[in-house]
Design a protein around this motif. Structure first.
Motif, PDB file in Angstrom:
ATOM      1  N   GLU A  81       0.821  -1.212   0.000  1.00  0.00           N
ATOM      2  CA  GLU A  81       0.000   0.000   0.000  1.00  0.00           C
ATOM      3  C   GLU A  81       0.857   1.265   0.000  1.00  0.00           C
ATOM      4  OE1 GLU A  81      -3.243   0.663  -0.143  1.00  0.00           O
ATOM      5  OE2 GLU A  81      -3.905  -1.426  -0.290  1.00  0.00           O
ATOM      6  N   VAL A  82       1.950   1.238   0.745  1.00  0.00           N
ATOM      7  CA  VAL A  82       2.754   2.460   0.892  1.00  0.00           C
ATOM      8  C   VAL A  82       3.930   2.527  -0.080  1.00  0.00           C
ATOM      9  CG1 VAL A  82       2.150   2.591   3.332  1.00  0.00           C
ATOM     10  CG2 VAL A  82       4.317   1.533   2.663  1.00  0.00           C
ATOM     11  N   LEU A  83       4.261   1.401  -0.731  1.00  0.00           N
ATOM     12  CA  LEU A  83       5.444   1.370  -1.594  1.00  0.00           C
ATOM     13  C   LEU A  83       5.437   2.441  -2.683  1.00  0.00           C
ATOM     14  CD1 LEU A  83       8.133   0.040  -2.282  1.00  0.00           C
ATOM     15  CD2 LEU A  83       6.873  -1.593  -3.733  1.00  0.00           C
ATOM     16  N   PRO A  84       4.324   2.659  -3.412  1.00  0.00           N
ATOM     17  CA  PRO A  84       4.353   3.722  -4.440  1.00  0.00           C
ATOM     18  C   PRO A  84       4.668   5.089  -3.862  1.00  0.00           C
ATOM     19  CG  PRO A  84       2.436   2.287  -4.736  1.00  0.00           C
ATOM     20  CD  PRO A  84       3.048   1.932  -3.411  1.00  0.00           C
ATOM     21  N   TRP A  85       4.149   5.378  -2.666  1.00  0.00           N
ATOM     22  CA  TRP A  85       4.425   6.666  -2.024  1.00  0.00           C
ATOM     23  C   TRP A  85       5.888   6.760  -1.598  1.00  0.00           C
ATOM     24  CZ3 TRP A  85       0.786  10.274  -2.431  1.00  0.00           C
ATOM     25  CH2 TRP A  85      -0.530   9.868  -2.629  1.00  0.00           C
ATOM     26  N   THR A  86       6.424   5.648  -1.121  1.00  0.00           N
ATOM     27  CA  THR A  86       7.828   5.628  -0.707  1.00  0.00           C
ATOM     28  C   THR A  86       8.751   5.864  -1.899  1.00  0.00           C
ATOM     29  OG1 THR A  86       7.270   4.017   1.023  1.00  0.00           O
ATOM     30  CG2 THR A  86       9.590   4.290   0.501  1.00  0.00           C
ATOM     31  N   VAL A  87       8.484   5.156  -2.994  1.00  0.00           N
ATOM     32  CA  VAL A  87       9.313   5.295  -4.194  1.00  0.00           C
ATOM     33  C   VAL A  87       9.195   6.702  -4.777  1.00  0.00           C
ATOM     34  CG1 VAL A  87       9.666   4.485  -6.557  1.00  0.00           C
ATOM     35  CG2 VAL A  87       9.207   2.840  -4.727  1.00  0.00           C
ATOM     36  N   GLY A  88       7.960   7.217  -4.844  1.00  0.00           N
ATOM     37  CA  GLY A  88       7.764   8.570  -5.350  1.00  0.00           C
ATOM     38  C   GLY A  88       8.454   9.610  -4.486  1.00  0.00           C
ATOM     39  N   GLY A  89       8.341   9.443  -3.166  1.00  0.00           N
ATOM     40  CA  GLY A  89       9.007  10.360  -2.250  1.00  0.00           C
ATOM     41  C   GLY A  89      10.509  10.313  -2.403  1.00  0.00           C
ATOM     42  N   PHE A  90      11.044   9.106  -2.573  1.00  0.00           N
ATOM     43  CA  PHE A  90      12.497   8.968  -2.738  1.00  0.00           C
ATOM     44  C   PHE A  90      12.976   9.657  -4.011  1.00  0.00           C
ATOM     45  CE2 PHE A  90      16.143   6.660  -4.509  1.00  0.00           C
ATOM     46  CZ  PHE A  90      17.062   6.866  -3.496  1.00  0.00           C
ATOM     47  N   ALA A  91      12.210   9.540  -5.092  1.00  0.00           N
ATOM     48  CA  ALA A  91      12.591  10.163  -6.358  1.00  0.00           C
ATOM     49  C   ALA A  91      12.664  11.683  -6.216  1.00  0.00           C
ATOM     50  CB  ALA A  91      11.610   9.775  -7.456  1.00  0.00           C
TER      51      ALA A  91
END
Length: 209
Positions: A81-91
């Protein structure tokens, strides 16, 4: 070598050269970015806000790994659930952080807190890879367990501690005591302030010529 290259990046890249062939101070792209009225503040604000998103999503997963929160939700579901937000935030963090570093690269490189942050970022990355490739290899066995095994909880606790130190170090980068301005013995040694002073002296001589 690194300090010299960063000095070239900070003082020469994009700088104006006058009729006598000398560098015009504060005209490089780095200097213009650092002195910009709104862009630098926009980058810094975006970096901080995105850090909250990135660290917050990681915290959700780590709390589940510790068995403190979301105990009735499978670990895999929380992570997915949170992985897309984590990856987007990291980018976004990577982009804004790189631009902020570009605005004053030599100063940041010889900043005690920056080097501390960089070191713990490497350790945090190692912890992530260790978790994904070793710890969660048998995740189906504990995915739905309210309290995961000790190794899983240890990885979650380590992650929280490491990201706390990274954020803490980033916050203190702005303080004078972390810079090469009358540094203490520890700061001077870790930040290589002697190399910094030599590099600045050389740049000043080149500009004055």
């Amino acid at each position: 070598m690194i300090s010299h290259w960063l000095a070239e990046l900070q003082y020469r890249l994009g700088a104006t050269i006058d009729a006598s062939g000398k560098i015009v101070p504060d005209t490089s792209w780095s200097a213009q970015l650092l002195s910009s009225e709104r862009l630098w503040m926009l980058l810094e604000g975006t970096h901080v806000l995105t850090l909250m998103l990135f660290a917050g999503t990681i915290l959700f997963v780590d709390l589940r790994l510790l068995g403190i929160a979301f105990r009735n939700v499978p670990v895999s579901r929380v992570a997915d659930e949170v992985l897309p937000w984590t990856v987007g935030g990291f980018a976004v963090l990577l982009l804004t952080g790189s631009l902020l570093f570009f605005s004053n690269p030599l100063e940041y490189w010889h900043n005690f807190a920056f080097r501390l942050k960089l070191g713990f970022l490497v350790v945090a990355a190692i912890n992530i890879f260790w978790f994904h490739y070793r710890v969660q290899a048998n995740r189906p066995q504990w995915d739905e367990a309210p309290v995961p095994p000790n190794a899983v909880r240890a990885s979650g606790a380590t992650s929280i501690a490491l990201w706390f130190v990274v954020i803490f170090a980033g916050r203190y980068m702005a303080y004078d005591w972390t810079k090469c301005m009358n540094p203490g013995p520890l700061v001077g040694a870790v930040a290589q302030c002697e190399v910094y002073d030599q590099t600045i002296e050389k740049i000043d001589e080149e500009i004055a010529q």
